[in-house]
Design a protein around this motif. Structure first.
Motif, PDB file in Angstrom:
ATOM      1  N   LYS A   3       0.720  -1.302  -0.086  1.00 43.85           N
ATOM      2  CA  LYS A   3       0.127   0.150  -0.116  1.00 43.85           C
ATOM      3  C   LYS A   3       0.875   1.143   0.034  1.00 43.85           C
ATOM      4  N   ALA A   4       1.962   1.143   0.562  1.00 40.07           N
ATOM      5  CA  ALA A   4       3.053   2.348   0.488  1.00 40.07           C
ATOM      6  C   ALA A   4       3.849   2.365  -0.578  1.00 40.07           C
ATOM      7  N   GLY A   5       3.643   1.629  -1.438  1.00 40.38           N
ATOM      8  CA  GLY A   5       4.292   1.456  -2.883  1.00 40.38           C
ATOM      9  C   GLY A   5       5.656   1.185  -2.820  1.00 40.38           C
ATOM     10  N   ILE A   6       6.243   0.317  -1.365  1.00 43.10           N
ATOM     11  CA  ILE A   6       7.633  -0.196  -1.525  1.00 43.10           C
ATOM     12  C   ILE A   6       7.499  -1.719  -1.980  1.00 43.10           C
ATOM     13  N   THR A   7       8.183  -1.751  -3.203  1.00 42.51           N
ATOM     14  CA  THR A   7       8.344  -3.310  -3.774  1.00 42.51           C
ATOM     15  C   THR A   7       9.270  -3.945  -3.322  1.00 42.51           C
ATOM     16  N   SER A   8      10.473  -3.653  -2.559  1.00 42.06           N
ATOM     17  CA  SER A   8      11.433  -4.371  -2.169  1.00 42.06           C
ATOM     18  C   SER A   8      11.793  -3.821  -0.922  1.00 42.06           C
ATOM     19  N   PRO A   9      12.433  -4.686   0.147  1.00 41.46           N
ATOM     20  CA  PRO A   9      12.801  -4.232   1.482  1.00 41.46           C
ATOM     21  C   PRO A   9      14.156  -3.444   1.197  1.00 41.46           C
ATOM     22  N   PRO A  10      14.225  -2.514   2.303  1.00 46.60           N
ATOM     23  CA  PRO A  10      15.225  -1.532   2.144  1.00 46.60           C
ATOM     24  C   PRO A  10      16.706  -2.194   2.395  1.00 46.60           C
ATOM     25  N   THR A  11      17.897  -2.041   1.954  1.00 48.61           N
ATOM     26  CA  THR A  11      18.987  -2.599   2.338  1.00 48.61           C
ATOM     27  C   THR A  11      20.213  -1.459   3.049  1.00 48.61           C
ATOM     28  N   THR A  12      19.651  -0.356   3.257  1.00 48.90           N
ATOM     29  CA  THR A  12      20.759   0.582   3.876  1.00 48.90           C
ATOM     30  C   THR A  12      19.834   1.210   5.013  1.00 48.90           C
ATOM     31  N   ARG A  13      20.601   1.662   6.017  1.00 46.69           N
ATOM     32  CA  ARG A  13      19.687   2.624   7.094  1.00 46.69           C
ATOM     33  C   ARG A  13      18.849   3.712   6.542  1.00 46.69           C
ATOM     34  N   ASP A  14      19.591   4.558   5.796  1.00 45.82           N
ATOM     35  CA  ASP A  14      18.880   5.634   5.047  1.00 45.82           C
ATOM     36  C   ASP A  14      17.702   5.251   4.447  1.00 45.82           C
ATOM     37  N   ALA A  15      17.480   4.325   3.501  1.00 45.88           N
ATOM     38  CA  ALA A  15      16.739   3.539   2.985  1.00 45.88           C
ATOM     39  C   ALA A  15      15.305   3.238   3.859  1.00 45.88           C
ATOM     40  N   TRP A  16      15.934   2.654   5.122  1.00 43.77           N
ATOM     41  CA  TRP A  16      14.989   1.943   5.838  1.00 43.77           C
ATOM     42  C   TRP A  16      14.218   3.130   6.681  1.00 43.77           C
TER      43      TRP A  16
END
Length: 426
Positions: free
Chosen positions: A166-179
């Protein structure tokens, strides 16, 4: 869910401390109490309750005895409650078992008693260069390897697939900033981007290790607490940013209230736990079945996952073991590649070598855990660490900083407390 074991003991009754080791007799005239009626040597093995299933234990023992017909295995399942004092008593006796499973962070406590066999000369034979660090390092005391890595488990991020979509996130984050960016996006429509309690100190420890710091360091015989350092300040700063993106309490840990129940409500996008927590979530809310995904805790860069505390067990041989050669053969088999792969699949554990992670490819939660285990760490390798956890100034430090205290001041008080405990006479 199998819980992490860390150093620490509970008061036990005299009955719990009593060791009952049955002697085997021989009808062939042998005086060796470890010889059976068929001439096979019987080794006594202490394994911990719920560490492995009955089915796996039976499969391994049957396979071992078939491969080694001259050795019989008597497995005696032990309870975690009170095991510390029971093992110390056994190590001080002349009637210790041949093999004991111990929590990885307990090895220092038992090595300090002088009752463990130094297995340093076996490391190469066991492929120790590939051991995951969170098991190998706490098993090595003063340069000597006493604990042989058995299995591991560590925390990952559990996430709600529906809320991510629903948030449009298609793949999990791999860095702290992206998290942080993704978690901010997930704070929409009345949802929480993450549930992170203010005293989840194992997660904080991972951020501290990522910054190059540690909970405590040793110089010679002297310990120094590590929470009044720039690394500690940077770690709690990131922890605070992440924690603010949810509604977790600042003055409690993940059990108050149980984060399992909070996540099971379906309005929380992420929580940090072992993969086994997914089964508890679905038990609490069947509607969450098939909605839970997993990814390793992100690191500062995409090149390496975030550091994690590695829980699990090591295998040790007491110096008083009656059959040390057969005990080593048992450990070599159980810690060997073939049985480690089977154990990983059967129990969703991280195997003891980084080179065996592919065995978990069919288990998304365990695969994420294995990826994180490559950057695994252990708590400070001191027999007094259990006493630190009992009072746990780390939790107090975290709450103080998250509620506005000066990190330097709070960190100095926590570091002094840690140092005082670790430097106390054992």
């Amino acid at each position: 869910m199998r819980k992490f074991r860390t150093a620490g003991t509970a008061a036990a009754t005299a009955a719990a401390l009593a060791l009952t080791v049955a002697a085997c007799s021989s009808d062939d005239g042998s005086d060796d109490p470890g010889t059976s009626t068929k001439g096979a040597t019987t080794i006594d093995v202490w394994l911990m309750r719920d560490s492995i299933s009955d089915a796996f234990q039976q499969e391994f023992v049957a396979g071992f005895e078939q491969a080694h017909p001259d050795v019989k295995v008597d497995v005696q399942v032990q309870e975690w409650e009170g095991i510390g004092q029971k093992i110390i008593s056994a190590l001080a006796s002349d009637d210790a078992p041949d093999v004991i499973e111990v929590g990885n962070t307990q090895v220092a406590q038992y090595a300090a008693s002088g009752g463990l066999t130094d297995l340093s000369d076996k490391v190469s034979d066991l492929g120790g260069s590939d051991w995951i660090p969170g098991l190998a390092e706490p098993g090595k005391i003063d340069g000597k390897q006493y604990g042989i890595p058995y299995y591991a488990a560590n925390r990952v991020v559990l996430y709600n697939k529906d809320l991510f979509a629903k948030a449009g996130i298609t793949s999990p984050p791999t860095t702290r900033d992206a998290w942080l960016q993704d978690t901010t996006k997930l704070n929409a429509g009345g949802n929480q981007g993450i549930y992170l309690a203010g005293q989840n100190w194992y997660t904080y420890a991972g951020f501290l290790w990522d910054e190059g710091g540690d909970l405590a360091t040793q110089d010679g015989d002297t310990w120094t607490g590590g929470l009044d350092t720039p690394a500690a300040a940077a770690a709690i700063d990131f922890y605070g940013k992440l924690q603010k993106l949810g509604k977790g309490p600042k003055d409690a840990d993940e059990q108050h209230p149980p984060q399992i129940d909070v996540f099971a409500g379906g309005k929380v996008a992420q929580m940090i736990a072992t993969p086994g927590a997914a089964a508890q979530v679905t038990a609490a809310n069947a509607a969450m079945k098939d909605k839970i995904g997993f990814f390793p805790i992100p690191g500062k860069t995409a090149d390496e996952p975030g550091a994690v505390f590695t829980g699990g067990s090591d295998l040790v041989i007491p110096t008083a073991a009656a059959h040390p050669d057969q005990a080593y053969t048992f450990i070599k088999e159980l810690a060997g590649d073939d049985w480690q792969k089977k154990l990983a699949v059967a129990m969703s554990y991280v195997p003891n070598k980084t080179t065996l992670a592919s065995a978990l490819a069919g288990d998304p939660g365990a695969a994420a855990m294995a990826a994180g285990a490559a950057n695994g760490h252990a708590t400070p390798n001191s027999p007094n660490w259990a006493a630190v956890e009992a009072n746990n100034p780390i939790k107090n430090y975290m709450t103080q900083v998250l509620t506005g205290a000066d990190p330097a001041v709070a960190g100095k008080a926590a570091s002094d407390s840690i140092a005082k405990t670790l430097n106390a006479s054992s």
